[in-house]
Enzyme design. Sequence first.
Site, PDB file in Angstrom:
ATOM      1  N   GLY A  73       0.952  -1.158  -0.021  1.00  0.00           N
ATOM      2  CA  GLY A  73       0.042  -0.072  -0.080  1.00  0.00           C
ATOM      3  C   GLY A  73       0.756   1.210  -0.175  1.00  0.00           C
ATOM      4  N   ARG A 123      -1.400  11.254  11.137  1.00  0.00           N
ATOM      5  CA  ARG A 123      -0.155  10.218  11.471  1.00  0.00           C
ATOM      6  C   ARG A 123       0.809  11.027  12.412  1.00  0.00           C
ATOM      7  NH1 ARG A 123       3.319   8.664   8.450  1.00  0.00           N
ATOM      8  NH2 ARG A 123       3.122   6.397   9.090  1.00  0.00           N
ATOM      9  N   TYR A 169       0.824   8.574  15.502  1.00  0.00           N
ATOM     10  CA  TYR A 169       1.994   7.560  15.724  1.00  0.00           C
ATOM     11  C   TYR A 169       2.947   8.483  15.963  1.00  0.00           C
ATOM     12  CZ  TYR A 169      -1.094   4.995  12.421  1.00  0.00           C
ATOM     13  OH  TYR A 169      -2.233   4.356  11.893  1.00  0.00           O
ATOM     14  N   CYS A 204      -8.750  22.188  18.158  1.00  0.00           N
ATOM     15  CA  CYS A 204      -8.754  22.351  19.587  1.00  0.00           C
ATOM     16  C   CYS A 204      -8.173  21.082  20.443  1.00  0.00           C
ATOM     17  CB  CYS A 204      -9.797  22.872  20.385  1.00  0.00           C
ATOM     18  SG  CYS A 204     -10.475  24.376  19.435  1.00  0.00           S
TER      19      CYS A 204
HETATM   20  N1  LLP Z   1      -2.201  -5.958   3.808  1.00  0.00           N
HETATM   21  C1  LLP Z   1      -2.690  -6.222   5.251  1.00  0.00           C
HETATM   22  C2  LLP Z   1      -3.501  -7.222   5.573  1.00  0.00           C
HETATM   23  C3  LLP Z   1      -2.637  -4.993   5.830  1.00  0.00           C
HETATM   24  O1  LLP Z   1      -3.307  -4.885   7.087  1.00  0.00           O
HETATM   25  C4  LLP Z   1      -1.949  -3.728   5.481  1.00  0.00           C
HETATM   26  C5  LLP Z   1      -1.884  -2.536   6.247  1.00  0.00           C
HETATM   27  C6  LLP Z   1      -1.223  -3.669   4.129  1.00  0.00           C
HETATM   28  C7  LLP Z   1      -1.389  -4.868   3.308  1.00  0.00           C
HETATM   29  C8  LLP Z   1      -0.488  -2.778   3.675  1.00  0.00           C
HETATM   30  O2  LLP Z   1       0.513  -2.138   4.269  1.00  0.00           O
HETATM   31  P1  LLP Z   1       1.528  -1.400   3.860  1.00  0.00           P
HETATM   32  O3  LLP Z   1       2.270  -1.808   2.568  1.00  0.00           O
HETATM   33  O4  LLP Z   1       0.821  -0.128   3.282  1.00  0.00           O
HETATM   34  O5  LLP Z   1       2.510  -0.897   4.702  1.00  0.00           O
HETATM   35  N2  LLP Z   1      -2.268   3.809   9.377  1.00  0.00           N
HETATM   36  C9  LLP Z   1      -0.979   3.245   9.483  1.00  0.00           C
HETATM   37  C10 LLP Z   1      -0.773   1.974   8.666  1.00  0.00           C
HETATM   38  C11 LLP Z   1      -1.587   0.808   9.004  1.00  0.00           C
HETATM   39  C12 LLP Z   1      -1.307  -0.296   8.188  1.00  0.00           C
HETATM   40  C13 LLP Z   1      -2.519  -1.266   8.356  1.00  0.00           C
HETATM   41  N3  LLP Z   1      -2.351  -2.503   7.525  1.00  0.00           N
HETATM   42  C14 LLP Z   1       0.169   4.286   9.027  1.00  0.00           C
HETATM   43  O6  LLP Z   1      -0.173   5.583   8.777  1.00  0.00           O
HETATM   44  O7  LLP Z   1       1.222   4.163   9.414  1.00  0.00           O
END
Ligand code: LLP
Length: 419
Positions: free
Chosen positions: A280, A317, A321, A348
């Site tokens: 992603g 973010r 985090y 706020c």
């Molecule tokens: N596949 C599954 C089953 C997942 O849960 C996720 C992400 C991905 C693929 C994709 O992961 P990526 O390639 O994007 O790292 N909100 C957080 C990240 C949460 C990720 C959740 N799962 C942030 O802003 O860092």
Amino acid sequence: MGALSNPQLEYRCGKLFCENVSLEVLAERFATPLYVYSRGTIVENFSAFHRHLEGILSLVCYSVKANSSLGILSLLRRQGAGFDIVSGGELARVLKAGANPGRIVYSGVGKTREEIYAGLEAGILMFNVESAGEMDVVASCARALGRRAPIAFRINPDVEAETHPYISTGQTIHKFGVPKREAFSLYHQAAESQDLQVVGIACHIGSQILDTSPFLAAFDEIKELADKLRADGVDIGILDLGGGYGIQYADETPLDVGNLAKEISARLAGSPYRLALEPGRSIVGNAGLLLTRVLYVKRNSIKNFIVVDSGMNDLVRPALYGSFHEIVPVSGPPSRCELHADIVGPICETGDFLAQNREMPEVAPGDLLAVLTAGAYGYVLASNYNTRPRPAEVLVEGNEANLLRRRETVEELMRGETI
Ligand code: LLP
């Protein structure tokens, strides 16, 4: 200040450009806050996965949760992407963007019956099942529709990945997946079911992981299980390694996907498996930025605050985090950083910051700033807190900028409410 993380961003005659479009012009045309994406960078990021995986039977399923705007999904679909979804809503989005259902994998710990029905009716590639209970529900939904549900189990490989604890998912303490020991007997049960069709094994160990070794450890775990199951006559065809490939936000070295692919292809040589990946962030992260305008510069006896027109509702973010996003002036490049400041939004809450203790050039009200590497988990996590309409989104392609989504209106935020 580090290098600009998006190769399609550069200063030309003192102004920041995305591809051939000036961000200043975009702010005039579409107003701020504004999400801006480079089409070229998204396409390049996606093609890089394909290049690295050349010679491996593989499917890249873009993880929709990172950025689910229809224009981006449709762009990726045209590049040959499959999709990793986690809800009925994401299923509806990818179908609307023209996705081939045979390239959709459905992950997530809490799928409802309605969502499972929708996936079955669409004819998706596989459900990544995360518990024995879910297996039963998927089987019963399939039976009700007179179909066989294609499934993989998501294994929790119990490997530790160095990342933020909120986005680490592959250990026993986490809610995700089923333990390997349990998976073996679940696979045998599933293989005997008239309602289920075992097609693969999946895992996902976390997000923003910079080191290849936890991925290889997880891959070895699922491949070993797949080999055992095949020896028992359970026909595993797909090994889904999930997503999580880390990118550069500050001065970290991004995960070397080429090296990971090389290691995996060596392990896959001569085997019957097709590899699926669910990236992603690494597809859209560096392709996007949040364009924001300075409203005020406040100084007190100990601190400076740059108050901008976007906040934690637009990009959560940093608040959620403590994530780092490079912030650069649109008129620049900055020669000297003279202002030690927090860059904060209008909301706020004390947690409403985009950056803390940052060295910035002197800025004045009206100046534009670009918050970089905001293409993943940016807009999708935006909220309407403080009744703030969510920003518009624009996709830049060469000399052109196309509106992907117009700015919300306050009227829209109140729609559906009663007095
Ligand atoms: N596949 C599954 C089953 C997942 O849960 C996720 C992400 C991905 C693929 C994709 O992961 P990526 O390639 O994007 O790292 N909100 C957080 C990240 C949460 C990720 C959740 N799962 C942030 O802003 O860092």
